[in-house]
Write an enzyme that holds these catalytic residues in place. Structure first.
Site, mmCIF file in Angstrom:
data_model
loop_
_atom_site.group_PDB
_atom_site.id
_atom_site.type_symbol
_atom_site.label_atom_id
_atom_site.label_comp_id
_atom_site.label_asym_id
_atom_site.label_seq_id
_atom_site.Cartn_x
_atom_site.Cartn_y
_atom_site.Cartn_z
ATOM 1 N N GLY A 182 0.854 -1.185 0.000
ATOM 2 C CA GLY A 182 0.000 0.000 0.000
ATOM 3 C C GLY A 182 0.885 1.227 0.000
ATOM 4 C CB CYS A 207 5.329 -4.199 0.231
ATOM 5 S SG CYS A 207 6.204 -2.661 -0.068
ATOM 6 C CE1 TYR A 208 1.213 1.160 5.429
ATOM 7 C CE2 TYR A 208 -0.502 -0.527 5.458
ATOM 8 C CZ TYR A 208 0.016 0.664 5.931
ATOM 9 O OH TYR A 208 -0.656 1.356 6.909
ATOM 10 C CG HIS A 241 5.844 -5.810 -4.398
ATOM 11 N ND1 HIS A 241 4.596 -5.654 -3.846
ATOM 12 C CD2 HIS A 241 6.509 -4.663 -4.146
ATOM 13 C CE1 HIS A 241 4.498 -4.467 -3.297
ATOM 14 N NE2 HIS A 241 5.650 -3.841 -3.463
ATOM 15 C CD GLU A 256 2.816 -8.592 -5.003
ATOM 16 O OE1 GLU A 256 3.633 -9.310 -4.390
ATOM 17 O OE2 GLU A 256 2.536 -7.427 -4.642
ATOM 18 C CB VAL A 316 -14.982 -13.258 -23.607
ATOM 19 C CG1 VAL A 316 -14.484 -14.522 -22.918
ATOM 20 C CG2 VAL A 316 -14.126 -12.925 -24.805
ATOM 21 C CG ASP A 317 -16.592 -11.065 -19.618
ATOM 22 O OD1 ASP A 317 -15.684 -11.882 -19.834
ATOM 23 O OD2 ASP A 317 -16.386 -9.885 -19.292
ATOM 24 C CE LYS A 376 -12.352 -10.569 -21.038
ATOM 25 N NZ LYS A 376 -13.626 -9.829 -21.007
#
Ligand code: XMP
Length: 514
Positions: A55, A82-83, A169, A171, A226-227, A370
């Protein structure tokens, strides 16, 4: 749905969705919640693990986002990033202060490979750092498990309490072994079995939808995107012809798109459902006649779409459920999930119909990203060209024709766009470029063709590379491909005598022209 779940508590970091995706890539289901979520609700969800995101704040400032110390006493493994790492240390008695050197970018981190979190990770591994503050002393009970040249506590853990912190990070893909670290946390430390898969998602969803719908009637607005396509097929698999799909052809679709949608979903298609196609082209052109202002065009198209849909729904009569193709980023972006809400106000057509008589909304894809929706689509046997369709705006070609929309202009842009898409596919670029299309500028200019003077329109070609569609770069389409497209458009599309390529990135441009 009872399943193993990891919760991501969002402290406003820009990578919150990435954290959730990485967890799901380990076949563990994951949801994002605001850091403000009450402890009782978290307990109620019974997660196998909790991850605190990064954050933008400093955790020692008075009004910084925080959480209660009791969170760390739940006995559930927690990983702070991190934060989230700094906050956990701060609350539990460690020392966090402004770093002498701000670390930003790829950094070599020395890790203790005996730590469960770093099992199988190289002793010196490249990680993505982005922080002003630093943990200068770990909280009591914690052992340091990673450091960098400037950062004495790049990771630490308290095994007794199941608490872990990482300053960088994992991720982000720049952290080369980040996915392994997240895998170690969710599959190793939290003990998740990893049974979250798309086939189990389909199976579970079908069962739940059947239970919920019973013998009720279901209505779905199908756009061919698509959705909504995946949502419709999933519903059809669950409740068959209790489902009616209404497809409004507003005359602003790409070339042949209306027929393609009908071929897949209509009576000659593969699915068990009622399909209603409404050919409302002229109605939309009439409404748009003389209108040039982009937002007004959007409002007219969105509003008219709802009216046409309502009229059809009235013919069908009362239904029990209305299906929406909402996906997880829509949920988070509308501020319902995490903390860092970004509202894309103009990006949805219209809203909900007022006059459709239904009891409840069903959003079968509400928990998916997605790429997961695409996987479900393939799992359901939807043709690849539909599953990998690039995004197409709700107002369609209406916002790719600058200025007034007419049937003739729609024809020009449809033809030019079809040629462009065909050549991009021929060149093998269709999966690499994230969005590409032809637009019709409002500019007419003098040209010469077969010794004759022409005064025709200019077509603009656009192609962008982007991850989130919030920022984008113009794609470097090879010159020979552009040349071929230009030649074909000039030769094959009547009314065009100039073709231009748009080099603008976003910002300052947008992806669409209006
Ligand atoms: P912009 O033009 O804002 O586009 O850079 C970003 C992404 O959003 C799509 N887009 C829309 N989608 N209704 C939609 O459903 C709209 O009014 C709309 N405007 C833009 C655009 O195609 C791109 O993917």
């Amino acid at each position: 749905m009872s399943r193993e779940m990891v919760i991501v508590l969002d402290f406003g970091g820009q990578y919150n969705q990435l954290v959730a995706r990485r967890v799901r890539e380990c076949n563990v289901y994951c949801e994002i919640y605001s850091y403000k979520t009450p402890l009782a609700e978290i307990k109620e969800m019974n997660p196998k693990g909790i991850i605190l995101t990064g954050g933008p704040n400093s955790c020692y400032e008075a009004d910084a986002p925080t959480c209660t110390e009791e969170l760390f006493e739940l006995g559930i493994p927690i990983l702070g990033l991190c934060y989230g790492a700094q906050l956990m240390q701060h609350i539990l008695g460690g020392k966090v202060e402004r770093a002498e050197v701000r670390e930003y970018g790829k950094t070599d981190v020395l890790v203790d490979t005996k730590s469960e979190l770093f099992r199988g990770v190289l002793p010196s591994t490249t990680c993505w750092m982005s922080h002003f503050d630093t943990i200068s002393e770990p909280a009591p009970g914690f052992t340091v498990t990673a450091r960098t040249q400037h950062c004495p506590v790049a990771a630490a853990e308290d095994l007794d309490r199941g608490l872990y912190v990482i300053q960088f990070h994992p991720e982000v893909l720049h952290t080369q072994e980040g996915t392994k670290m997240i895998y170690n946390f969710v599959r190793g430390i939290c003990g998740c079995s990893g049974d979250w898969r798309m086939d189990s998602f389909v199976e579970q969803s079908v069962r739940i939808i059947r239970e919920k719908v019973g013998s009720g009637k279901v209505l779905c607005a199908l756009s061919g995107g698509v959705d909504s396509s995946v949502a419709a097929v999933l519903m059809s698999k669950a409740v068959g012809d209790q489902l009616t799909c209404v497809f409004v052809d507003h005359g602003l679709l790409r070339k042949n798109e209306g027929d393609e949608v009908e071929a897949v979903f209509g009576p000659d298609g593969n699915y068990d459902l009622h399909f209603v196609r409404v050919n409302a082209q002229q109605r939309f052109y009439d409404k748009l006649s003389g209108v040039t202002e982009p937002e007004e065009k959007r409002k007219i198209i969105g509003g008219e779409f709802i009216r046409v849909f309502e009229e059809e729904a009235k013919k069908i009569g009362a239904v029990d459920f209305l299906v929406q193709g909402t996906i997880y980023p829509d949920v988070v972006e509308s501020g319902l999930g995490g903390e860092s809400a970004v509202i894309k106000s103009h990006h949805n057509v219209g809203g909900l119909p007022d006059y459709v008589d239904f009891k409840e909304i069903i959003e079968p894809l509400r928990s998916l990203f997605k790429d997961e929706v695409r996987k479900v689509g393939l799992e359901l046997g939807i043709p690849e060209y539909l599953v990998y369709r690039q995004p197409f705006p709700g107002p369609g070609l209406g916002i790719r024709i600058i200025g007034e929309v007419t049937a003739e202009k729609v024809r020009i842009v449809q033809e030019a766009d079809a040629i462009y898409r065909e050549e991009i596919a021929n060149a093998g670029l269709d999966r690499g470029v994230n969005q590409y299309f032809a637009a019709l500028t409002n500019m007419r200019s003098v040209g010469v063709m077969g010794d004759e003077r022409t005064y025709d329109y200019a077509v603009a070609l656009r192609a962008v590379e982007t991850i989130d569609f919030m920022t984008a770069e113009a794609a470097q389409i090879p010159w020979n491909v552009l040349n071929k497209v230009m030649n074909r458009i000039i030769n094959e599309v009547k009314g065009v005598n100039r073709v231009m390529y748009d080099l603008t990135s976003k910002p300052p441009g947008t992806i669409e022209f209006e």
